[in-house]
Design a protein around this motif. Sequence first.
Motif, short mmCIF file in Angstrom:
data_model
loop_
_atom_site.label_atom_id
_atom_site.label_comp_id
_atom_site.label_asym_id
_atom_site.label_seq_id
_atom_site.Cartn_x
_atom_site.Cartn_y
_atom_site.Cartn_z
N VAL A 1 0.83 -1.21 0.00
CA VAL A 1 0.00 0.00 0.00
C VAL A 1 0.86 1.25 0.00
O VAL A 1 0.58 2.23 -0.70
CB VAL A 1 -0.95 -0.02 1.22
N LYS A 2 1.94 1.22 0.76
CA LYS A 2 2.84 2.37 0.82
C LYS A 2 3.48 2.64 -0.54
O LYS A 2 3.60 3.79 -0.98
CB LYS A 2 3.91 2.12 1.88
N LEU A 3 3.89 1.57 -1.23
CA LEU A 3 4.51 1.74 -2.54
C LEU A 3 3.49 2.19 -3.59
O LEU A 3 3.79 3.04 -4.44
CB LEU A 3 5.17 0.43 -2.98
N VAL B 1 -5.13 -1.80 -10.79
CA VAL B 1 -6.58 -1.66 -10.87
C VAL B 1 -7.10 -2.16 -12.22
O VAL B 1 -8.10 -2.88 -12.29
CB VAL B 1 -6.98 -0.18 -10.63
N ASN B 2 -6.45 -1.78 -13.29
CA ASN B 2 -6.88 -2.24 -14.61
C ASN B 2 -6.76 -3.75 -14.74
O ASN B 2 -7.63 -4.41 -15.33
CB ASN B 2 -6.05 -1.56 -15.70
N GLN C 1 -12.01 -9.16 -10.91
CA GLN C 1 -11.72 -9.35 -9.49
C GLN C 1 -12.09 -8.06 -8.75
O GLN C 1 -11.24 -7.34 -8.21
CB GLN C 1 -10.26 -9.72 -9.29
N VAL C 2 -13.39 -7.76 -8.76
CA VAL C 2 -13.88 -6.49 -8.24
C VAL C 2 -13.68 -6.40 -6.73
O VAL C 2 -13.32 -5.35 -6.20
CB VAL C 2 -15.36 -6.31 -8.62
N GLU D 1 -10.88 -3.75 -2.25
CA GLU D 1 -10.10 -3.79 -1.01
C GLU D 1 -8.85 -2.92 -1.13
O GLU D 1 -8.51 -2.17 -0.20
CB GLU D 1 -9.69 -5.24 -0.71
N TRP D 2 -8.17 -3.00 -2.27
CA TRP D 2 -6.98 -2.17 -2.45
C TRP D 2 -7.33 -0.69 -2.43
O TRP D 2 -6.62 0.13 -1.84
CB TRP D 2 -6.28 -2.53 -3.76
#
Length: 507
Positions: free
Chosen positions: A192-194, A206-207, A214-215, A220-221
């Motif tokens: 998450v930090k990166l 995301v794409n 994988q919605v 979640e991300w």
Amino acid sequence: MFSSVIYRCTTVPNVHTELVSLQFINSSESNVTMEGEDYWNKSENKAFSFDEDDRTILHIPTERKLFVDDNTSELNYDFPSSDIPLHLIISDSDLNKVLQEQSMDEPQLPKGIALEEELRILRRKIQERLHAPPASVTVTKMTMKKPYSLDCYRSYREKTELLTEAVSSGNGDAVLAVVLFLVKTLQRKYVVKLLDTHPMALNQLVNYLTVRLQVKECAEWMSLLGKSNRLAMLQFGVTTTLMKSNSNKTSKLQSVYNDYFNQPGVNTFYAQIVANYVHLLDFQQKEKQSNSKAFEILDRPVLETLYYASSQYKWSSAPNDSGANSPHKLSEIFKISQPQFEWIVLNERSRSQAWCDMEGIFEKKTWLNLKSKSFSINVPLDSVIYQLHGLNAPVAILNYFLSKINEPNHRLAVANRVNATKSIVDALSELKDKSGLEKFIETLPVGTDGRFYAENTLKNVFLGMASLRPVMTMARRVLHEVMLCSICLIVTSIDTTLNTSHLHDKR
């Protein structure tokens, strides 16, 4: 039965490699028969002896060599009939590319080096596989589609440098490969930090997850990264794409709006778009239930829905009504601009041949005088007139809109393009162009309404002014004389006043 094997080395001309073909030549069969005990008790195998030089089992011709030198490829040999030239299998250019690719990926050891040197080179190769090479080298291999390995990058610092280098290269495939490697080998908080500091990496992830549907994982991300607006739009896009039923889509979008858009921190513009879309689907669903023809507008854009509402609306009875299903109400809810509204209604009424509704649509009552009406339109009049002419509008309708053009030259140009006789005559009359009007009358057929109107205009305007010209000249002369008399009287009065005041001073 036994056979001898002959190894024949053949060099292909103009190709930097050797084609080695193995030819098996069967010798004559043995005359020993398989009858009797002598055959079964006899053995052809013998113990190895250095003295047995007379019998040759493996025969290598002296004119060919099994291992040739580097210069052998420059020689020319005649091909036997059983050998296939290499250049018939692969072209020289393709073969060179293959050899160059192999030499770049797997560098060969120099010839004639010592065993210690060879061991040192092999040890260095193993160390390169165990220890991480520079990130730029690996990213270059990734962008050039060469074999690479990311397993040697173990520390957080090395992985950060690898991601930064991949993002700097601008190659989406390399970035995605590195991101998936980080997701697999790092804890989620570090990933998450990166991702938070590398937007391109987040976009690639995301794409990737969206395309693979994988919605849940993608949501979640985004939640961990605090991308509430993007998460809401992702849910909206997935719902509108996957849901085919209009009724189910409406209820699902309403849930998405309540869960994601009707929350603090979400962009109000996005929220308004989703709310309008839900209202549009609800309107279309209700119209479908009440009108069988409304299936054409299901899940259609708002302007097409406005066109449908305009066709169902009674313009002659209430042109400016703001009922629930009126075009005016629809335009107000979905923020349709006034030029868009007028253009859609104009085209719909024209295609429906409802010419009587035109004046009522663009004329509105004034506040000071309710009996009078003012004309108002937000679309350029010349575009409106050309569109009406293309839709075969009556000449009276064209003249009505032409009369709203204030500038006579512009009106004359537009009227000439649509062949509106009355407007042409009025424009020439307003411009005081007598010769132009006379020439135009000559082009009109005799006995038509247009010619009759043009001739009357010529008589009433231009000839009437000619008959009044002597009277106007006489009036000018009388006015001139009256002005002179008035001036003389004024001067005499002033002179008398001055003389009277002078006598008074002497006394």
